[in-house]
Design a protein around this motif. Structure first.
Motif, mmCIF file in Angstrom:
data_model
loop_
_atom_site.group_PDB
_atom_site.id
_atom_site.type_symbol
_atom_site.label_atom_id
_atom_site.label_comp_id
_atom_site.label_asym_id
_atom_site.label_seq_id
_atom_site.Cartn_x
_atom_site.Cartn_y
_atom_site.Cartn_z
ATOM 1 N N ASN A 39 0.823 -1.211 0.000
ATOM 2 C CA ASN A 39 0.000 0.000 0.000
ATOM 3 C C ASN A 39 0.856 1.259 0.000
ATOM 4 O OD1 ASN A 39 -2.426 -1.295 -0.114
ATOM 5 N ND2 ASN A 39 -2.878 -1.124 2.064
ATOM 6 N N GLU A 42 2.121 1.881 -3.403
ATOM 7 C CA GLU A 42 1.081 2.313 -4.338
ATOM 8 C C GLU A 42 0.639 3.757 -4.088
ATOM 9 O OE1 GLU A 42 -3.477 1.056 -5.671
ATOM 10 O OE2 GLU A 42 -2.269 -0.262 -4.392
ATOM 11 N N PHE A 43 0.516 4.144 -2.813
ATOM 12 C CA PHE A 43 -0.087 5.440 -2.503
ATOM 13 C C PHE A 43 0.927 6.553 -2.262
ATOM 14 C CE2 PHE A 43 -3.448 2.438 -1.221
ATOM 15 C CZ PHE A 43 -4.472 2.938 -2.018
ATOM 16 N N ASP A 46 0.311 9.861 -0.273
ATOM 17 C CA ASP A 46 -1.004 9.719 0.351
ATOM 18 C C ASP A 46 -1.007 8.634 1.423
ATOM 19 O OD1 ASP A 46 -2.170 11.690 -1.155
ATOM 20 O OD2 ASP A 46 -2.778 10.331 -2.761
ATOM 21 N N ALA A 47 0.173 8.110 1.716
ATOM 22 C CA ALA A 47 0.267 6.997 2.663
ATOM 23 C C ALA A 47 -0.156 7.388 4.068
ATOM 24 C CB ALA A 47 1.693 6.445 2.691
#
Length: 382
Positions: A39, A42-43, A46-47
């Motif tokens: 995650n 991917e982000f 925005d994590a």
């Protein structure tokens, strides 16, 4: 076969019985960490959304385990650091300059208290009687001069369980602040924060919770939260961590006021996985299993007249059986050669107890093997 073994990574060539020190890694943890890393990849920036969710999940897992509200918990680096924050947050009260501790607390507690003396506190040590305490010993010391008491729920050296509820009840009558260290009990003994009714509870996830290092926690009783204003603060101590006005600071209206700066999210994820594994099994099941495995070991050492340091009765002890030997180091090596991981050599330099701590992933066959091994110890070492 013990059906809980499959939930953990266990040593291939040894029987692990040192859970008072470090718990074994839950298999769930690798999956959780991989999901976290994927995650994050991917982000990217925005994590933070995901990271804050992890922090909340950690608090909720603790709340489920310890019978409290999630907003009463916050992540800490270790127990010592948490205690420093607590002492720094205590309101000044005229004539109240005394802190009570015991001579059986973990060594780092004494280091913290030496720093508390720099703040003007007088540290009074309650002396144990053969490594044990009565409630009366504590309440005899509590009066209007005491600012805070520090209580270790289960003592690290001999696994004696202190009657903390009774002591706290008396301390509350004198308006004395109370801190309970549950590092040696959380995850193996049912603990209710509500029933304890202390001001603070601190502990770590390294041992019975199988949650790894850098993952301690603090519980702050919401009934008294507003009394305490920590000095060690950071952006997560604010009511709104993302509010940018540097001239405006308002403490968070929950335990996160003690969180400080940027939290260690990865240790939090690892710890949460361990806590959830313990919650999924059930703390009552773990407690009963622990006491069931300790019982034959205690019977054996009593019959052989070995020197047992831990209490004989389940209501007076945690999850560990402590044996004292004249020469513990050869005994430790003997047990290790025969496939048992018990205590660490480093700890045995501090005292002569060998601590044996079965967890949910141990079984009676392993305890019987240990008893057989103890039978072969040279009498010169006992």
């Amino acid at each position: 076969m013990n059906r809980y073994k499959k939930l953990f990574y266990l040593p291939n060539k040894h029987i692990y019985l040192s859970n008072h020190s470090t718990g074994c890694l839950p298999r769930k943890t690798k999956t959780v960490i991989n999901h976290f890393m994927n995650n994050w990849a991917e982000f990217a920036t925005d994590a933070w959304i995901m990271w804050l969710e992890e922090l909340t999940a950690f608090e909720k897992a603790l709340a489920s385990l310890l019978d409290a509200s999630a907003d009463e918990f916050c992540l800490q680096t270790n127990v010592s650091s948490a205690l420093v924050k607590i002492i720094g947050s205590l309101p000044k009260r005229q004539t109240r300059n005394k802190i009570l501790i015991s001579d059986e607390d973990f060594s780092s507690i004494r280091y913290v208290m030496q720093q508390a003396e720099r703040l003007g506190y007088d540290i009074e040590v309650v002396a144990s009687m053969n490594g044990r305490f009565t409630v009366e010993q504590w309440i005899h010391k509590i009066d209007e001069t005491v600012q805070m008491i520090f209580l270790t729920h289960v003592l690290p050296k001999n696994n004696f369980r202190l009657s903390v509820e009774d002591i706290i009840h008396y301390a509350n009558q004198y308006d004395v602040y109370s801190v309970v260290d549950i590092a040696q009990s959380v995850g193996v003994i049912p603990v209710s924060a509500r029933k304890l009714n202390s001001h603070f509870i601190i502990g770590n996830c390294l041992k019975w919770l199988c949650g790894g290092p850098i993952s301690a926690f603090m519980w702050v009783n919401k009934q008294s939260l507003e009394l305490f204003q920590p000095i060690d603060v950071g952006w997560f101590s604010k009511e709104d961590p993302f509010e940018k006005d540097v001239n405006h600071f308002k403490y968070a209206n929950n335990a996160r006021r003690f969180l400080g700066g940027t939290p260690a999210i990865i240790p939090c994820v690892i710890a949460r996985s361990g806590i959830e594994t313990i919650n999924d099994i059930g703390i009552e099941i773990i407690y009963q299993h622990s006491q069931t495995l300790c019982a034959p070991l205690i019977d054996y050492v009593n019959n052989r007249k070995l020197n047992i340091q831990s209490p004989l009765y389940p209501s007076e002890r945690g999850g560990t059986v402590c044996l004292k030997f004249k020469n513990p180091l050869p005994v430790f090596h003997h047990l290790h050669r025969h496939g048992f991981i018990t205590d660490s050599i480093k700890i045995m330099h501090d005292h002569s107890n060998i601590r044996i701590s079965p967890h949910i992933y141990n079984d009676m066959d392993e305890i019987n093997q240990l008893i057989t091994c103890l039978e072969t110890i040279d009498d010169r070492f006992t």
